[in-house]
Design a protein around this motif. Structure first.
Motif, PDB file in Angstrom:
ATOM      1  N   SER A  82     -59.084 -18.488 -14.266  1.00 13.41           N
ATOM      2  CA  SER A  82     -58.183 -18.650 -13.128  1.00 13.41           C
ATOM      3  C   SER A  82     -57.919 -20.118 -12.913  1.00 13.41           C
ATOM      4  CB  SER A  82     -58.774 -18.008 -11.865  1.00 13.41           C
ATOM      5  OG  SER A  82     -59.833 -18.785 -11.349  1.00 13.41           O
ATOM      6  N   GLY A  83     -56.792 -20.430 -12.280  1.00 13.73           N
ATOM      7  CA  GLY A  83     -56.454 -21.827 -12.029  1.00 13.73           C
ATOM      8  C   GLY A  83     -55.223 -21.929 -11.160  1.00 13.73           C
ATOM      9  N   GLU A  84     -54.956 -23.169 -10.705  1.00 16.68           N
ATOM     10  CA  GLU A  84     -53.755 -23.401  -9.906  1.00 16.68           C
ATOM     11  C   GLU A  84     -52.824 -24.292 -10.708  1.00 16.68           C
ATOM     12  OE1 GLU A  84     -54.117 -21.225  -6.254  1.00 16.68           O
ATOM     13  OE2 GLU A  84     -52.552 -22.072  -7.519  1.00 16.68           O
ATOM     14  N   GLY A  85     -51.977 -23.723 -11.520  1.00 17.93           N
ATOM     15  CA  GLY A  85     -51.026 -24.510 -12.282  1.00 17.93           C
ATOM     16  C   GLY A  85     -51.613 -25.048 -13.564  1.00 17.93           C
ATOM     17  N   THR A  86     -50.771 -25.559 -14.412  1.00 18.60           N
ATOM     18  CA  THR A  86     -51.204 -25.982 -15.742  1.00 18.60           C
ATOM     19  C   THR A  86     -51.835 -27.363 -15.753  1.00 18.60           C
ATOM     20  OG1 THR A  86     -48.996 -26.819 -16.182  1.00 18.60           O
ATOM     21  CG2 THR A  86     -49.491 -24.585 -16.911  1.00 18.60           C
ATOM     22  N   ILE A  87     -51.756 -28.095 -14.652  1.00 23.53           N
ATOM     23  CA  ILE A  87     -52.332 -29.430 -14.668  1.00 23.53           C
ATOM     24  C   ILE A  87     -53.692 -29.453 -13.998  1.00 23.53           C
ATOM     25  CG2 ILE A  87     -50.063 -30.483 -14.700  1.00 23.53           C
ATOM     26  CD1 ILE A  87     -50.521 -31.220 -11.745  1.00 23.53           C
ATOM     27  N   ASN A  88     -54.119 -28.313 -13.555  1.00 22.90           N
ATOM     28  CA  ASN A  88     -55.392 -28.257 -12.861  1.00 22.90           C
ATOM     29  C   ASN A  88     -56.443 -27.514 -13.671  1.00 22.90           C
ATOM     30  OD1 ASN A  88     -54.605 -29.649 -10.451  1.00 22.90           O
ATOM     31  ND2 ASN A  88     -53.377 -27.850  -9.972  1.00 22.90           N
ATOM     32  N   THR A  89     -57.664 -27.657 -13.252  1.00 21.52           N
ATOM     33  CA  THR A  89     -58.798 -27.097 -13.975  1.00 21.52           C
ATOM     34  C   THR A  89     -58.699 -25.590 -14.084  1.00 21.52           C
ATOM     35  OG1 THR A  89     -60.179 -28.890 -13.136  1.00 21.52           O
ATOM     36  CG2 THR A  89     -61.309 -26.948 -14.008  1.00 21.52           C
ATOM     37  N   LEU A  90     -59.034 -25.081 -15.262  1.00 19.31           N
ATOM     38  CA  LEU A  90     -59.210 -23.647 -15.447  1.00 19.31           C
ATOM     39  C   LEU A  90     -60.688 -23.306 -15.261  1.00 19.31           C
ATOM     40  CD1 LEU A  90     -57.027 -22.822 -18.581  1.00 19.31           C
ATOM     41  CD2 LEU A  90     -56.492 -22.443 -16.174  1.00 19.31           C
ATOM     42  N   TYR A  91     -60.950 -22.200 -14.589  1.00 17.70           N
ATOM     43  CA  TYR A  91     -62.314 -21.721 -14.383  1.00 17.70           C
ATOM     44  C   TYR A  91     -62.467 -20.430 -15.170  1.00 17.70           C
ATOM     45  CZ  TYR A  91     -62.484 -25.168 -10.686  1.00 17.70           C
ATOM     46  OH  TYR A  91     -62.454 -26.353 -10.005  1.00 17.70           O
ATOM     47  N   PHE A  92     -63.458 -20.440 -16.064  1.00 19.10           N
ATOM     48  CA  PHE A  92     -63.609 -19.351 -17.018  1.00 19.10           C
ATOM     49  C   PHE A  92     -64.738 -18.403 -16.648  1.00 19.10           C
ATOM     50  CE2 PHE A  92     -60.821 -20.191 -20.602  1.00 19.10           C
ATOM     51  CZ  PHE A  92     -60.421 -21.503 -20.352  1.00 19.10           C
ATOM     52  N   GLY A  93     -64.531 -17.140 -17.019  1.00 22.14           N
ATOM     53  CA  GLY A  93     -65.620 -16.195 -17.010  1.00 22.14           C
ATOM     54  C   GLY A  93     -66.518 -16.396 -18.223  1.00 22.14           C
TER      55      GLY A  93
END
Lengths: 111, 112
Positions: free
Chosen positions: B93-104
């Motif tokens: 999950s994340g907020e937009g392509t320039i921000n951190t992705l949080y993975f399962g």
């Protein structure tokens, strides 16, 4: 096409030695760039990210990366590696739609 | 603590069977993603979503469907599983392509 290339599939370094993991990007503008790390049997975590400003960005656990527009590169560095740094490292390009991952570099730190 | 939870963690399926991989996030992020990880390919995007009710095709959508019934949940569906879909699947999950992705933590799927 917008992408990143990690030329080294595997890198082995001695504990305490310095590290550089290479990443080249393909994009005509200024890209959003990231480094993520995947520890064994875990998901991925962000190490650092860059968009603009100081070309040297600091991340977690002593990692840093340097952006070079002239070389189209975003190499990851660490001054002194520890055995716990053994993991897979991904260079990532952020486009207008989603983030595209490189193929990853598996780092093995040996005694 | 904000988190992305995937279920199941491991799955063995038969060729031609239906498989559903589930993902739940407590980050309140609008965007969610499904990637698969294969040696030599890194992570490749299958489907993504901008919010409840939306799904978009990523780079390798063939053979997969996605469903986003709510802000928190995002599923990946293999209607007719094939051995080539044997892989490790990650939700993020994340907020937009320039921000951190949080993975399962990933789902290891084997299709026999």
């Amino acid at each position: 096409a917008q992408s990143v290339t990690q030329p080294d599939a595997r890198v082995t370094v001695s504990e305490g030695a310095s590290l550089q993991l290479r990443c080249k990007y393909s994009y005509s503008g200024t890209p959003y760039l990231f480094w993520y790390v995947q520890y064994p049997r875990q998901g991925l975590q962000l190490l650092l990210k860059y968009y603009s400003g100081d070309p040297v960005v600091q991340g977690v656990n002593g990692f840093e990366a340097e952006f070079s527009k002239s070389n189209s590169s975003f190499h990851l560095r660490k001054a002194s590696v520890h055995w716990s740094d053994s993991a897979v490292y991904f260079c990532v390009f952020g486009s207008g739609t989603y983030q595209r991952f490189g193929t990853g570099t598996k780092l093995q730190v040996v005694p | 603590e904000a988190a992305v939870t995937q279920s199941p963690r491991n799955k063995v399926a038969v060729t031609g069977g239906k498989v559903t991989l589930s993902c739940n996030q407590t980050n309140n992020h609008n965007n969610m993603y499904w990637y698969r990880q294969d040696t030599g390919h890194g992570l490749r995007l299958i489907h993504y979503s901008y919010g409840a009710g939306s799904t978009e095709k990523g780079d390798i959508p063939d053979g997969y469907k996605a469903s986003r019934p709510s802000q928190e949940n995002f599923s990946l569906i293999l209607e007719l599983a094939t051995p080539s879909q044997t892989s490790v699947y990650f939700c993020a999950s994340g907020e937009g392509t320039i921000n951190t992705l949080y993975f399962g933590a990933g789902t290891r799927l084997s299709v026999l």
